[in-house]
Design a protein around this motif. Structure first.
Motif, mmCIF file in Angstrom:
data_model
loop_
_atom_site.group_PDB
_atom_site.id
_atom_site.type_symbol
_atom_site.label_atom_id
_atom_site.label_comp_id
_atom_site.label_asym_id
_atom_site.label_seq_id
_atom_site.Cartn_x
_atom_site.Cartn_y
_atom_site.Cartn_z
ATOM 1 N N VAL A 1 78.440 -17.453 62.089
ATOM 2 C CA VAL A 1 78.638 -16.420 63.111
ATOM 3 C C VAL A 1 79.336 -15.209 62.499
ATOM 4 C CG1 VAL A 1 79.799 -15.852 65.273
ATOM 5 C CG2 VAL A 1 78.634 -18.049 65.028
ATOM 6 N N ARG B 1 82.839 -5.189 69.732
ATOM 7 C CA ARG B 1 82.474 -4.384 68.569
ATOM 8 C C ARG B 1 82.708 -2.905 68.870
ATOM 9 N NH1 ARG B 1 76.808 -4.206 65.032
ATOM 10 N NH2 ARG B 1 77.751 -2.980 63.345
ATOM 11 N N VAL C 1 77.309 -11.704 62.718
ATOM 12 C CA VAL C 1 77.589 -11.051 63.996
ATOM 13 C C VAL C 1 77.263 -9.559 63.978
ATOM 14 C CG1 VAL C 1 80.046 -10.630 63.475
ATOM 15 C CG2 VAL C 1 79.280 -10.846 65.869
ATOM 16 N N VAL D 1 76.719 -11.716 72.787
ATOM 17 C CA VAL D 1 76.434 -12.985 72.124
ATOM 18 C C VAL D 1 77.453 -13.990 72.652
ATOM 19 C CG1 VAL D 1 76.331 -14.250 69.944
ATOM 20 C CG2 VAL D 1 75.509 -11.878 70.058
ATOM 21 N N LEU E 1 81.163 -10.361 71.624
ATOM 22 C CA LEU E 1 80.973 -11.749 71.246
ATOM 23 C C LEU E 1 81.915 -12.581 72.100
ATOM 24 C CD1 LEU E 1 80.119 -14.145 69.374
ATOM 25 C CD2 LEU E 1 81.950 -13.396 67.810
ATOM 26 N N LEU F 1 74.936 -8.140 67.019
ATOM 27 C CA LEU F 1 75.612 -7.483 68.132
ATOM 28 C C LEU F 1 75.495 -5.965 68.040
ATOM 29 C CD1 LEU F 1 77.312 -8.439 70.575
ATOM 30 C CD2 LEU F 1 79.343 -8.078 69.167
ATOM 31 N N TYR G 1 86.880 -5.078 65.201
ATOM 32 C CA TYR G 1 86.652 -5.666 66.519
ATOM 33 C C TYR G 1 87.962 -5.750 67.299
ATOM 34 C CZ TYR G 1 81.884 -7.187 65.368
ATOM 35 O OH TYR G 1 80.548 -7.228 65.031
#
Length: 277
Positions: free
Chosen positions: A181, A270, A185, A145, A195, A189, A217
């Motif tokens: 977002v 992620r 997310v 993303v 991201l 994702l 993350y």
């Protein structure tokens, strides 16, 4: 697929004040740029409908041109807030398998498709969607993303309800799209995906980093760019906007010096792995 991290030290680039420091090489409705060895051209038919990309947005592509940045070949990507399609064009030119260009502005779809075709890229690998992020339901999760959210605070005195406002201004002190977002997310994702965000220092970078880090993350700053706050388009309301930004700074939600701020090219990975289909 898993997006591999860049292990090089964070770079900082200071763009001189005024036009001479621009990352663009041409007038503000047509420009050329190089991405991963490919020369690309971007046009905007009507800058009042779709904003020609600013240095804030272009900085993320500049950061992704470095050695050790993530591979883009074959990825299924979401261009979030596509605007004129600069990220869609760059990703397809770099070999992305599929790109979905999402924007709330109806004019974005036609402009993005036109720029993809004008660069000789395969438009069948592009899907344009007109929707807010809150109402968007993806068919599948994405490997990548990429986004450059609007980051200037909203005020009724300079509300324009056009492409300029859509691209630059957001409610909640400029944080509204960043909030969306963060909320979405995990649904957008895929595990192991990334991201990529051009994150303005006017919109509380520490909050974004802290929240996504707490959710597992991995965070990396690819490059930092210092540049002018984009006040030219709001010259008549400059003092109002600066007052709002100073209030944000006093509340610990913005960092800037005079009319200079920074844009951080950030990559959030992620946890987990996904096998490309």
């Amino acid at each position: 697929m898993t997006i591999a991290p860049d292990r090089t030290p964070t770079r900082r680039r200071v763009l001189p004040a005024g036009d001479n420091g621009s990352l663009w090489e041409a007038r503000p409705s047509c420009g050329t740029f190089e991405f991963r060895g490919v020369r690309l051209r971007l046009m905007v038919d009507d800058p009042a409908e779709v904003l020609f990309p600013t240095d804030c947005g272009l900085s993320l592509l500049s950061a992704l041109n470095g050695d050790g940045c993530p591979a883009l070949e074959g990825v299924n990507a979401l261009d979030l807030g596509a605007g004129s399609g600069i990220y869609s064009v760059a990703l397809l030119a770099a070999g992305a398998g599929r790109v979905t260009a999402l924007d709330i502005n109806p004019a974005s779809a036609a402009q993005t498709s036109m720029n993809v075709m004008a660069n000789g890229l395969d438009v069948t690998r592009l899907t344009c969607v007109t929707s807010s992020l809150e109402r968007y339901t993806p068919v599948e999760r994405f490997d990548l993303v990429i986004t450059n959210p609007p980051h200037l605070p909203y005020d009724p005195s300079y509300a324009r309800r056009d492409g300029l406002e859509t691209a630059l201004v957001a409610r909640r002190g400029g944080l509204a799209v960043y909030d969306s977002v963060l909320e979405r997310v995990d649904t957008l994702l895929a595990p192991g995906g990334a991201l990529l965000m051009a994150h303005s220092s006017l919109a509380d970078i520490p909050r974004t980093v802290t929240e996504l880090t707490a959710r597992g993350y991995e965070t990396e700053t690819l490059e930092i760019f210092e540049m002018d706050i984009p006040l030219l388009a709001y010259a008549e309301h400059k003092e109002t906007m600066l007052t709002l930004l100073k209030e944000q700074r006093a509340a610990g939600r913005a960092e800037f010096d005079g009319t200079r701020f920074t844009v951080h090219a950030l990559m959030f990975r992620r946890p987990g792995n996904v096998t490309r289909r």
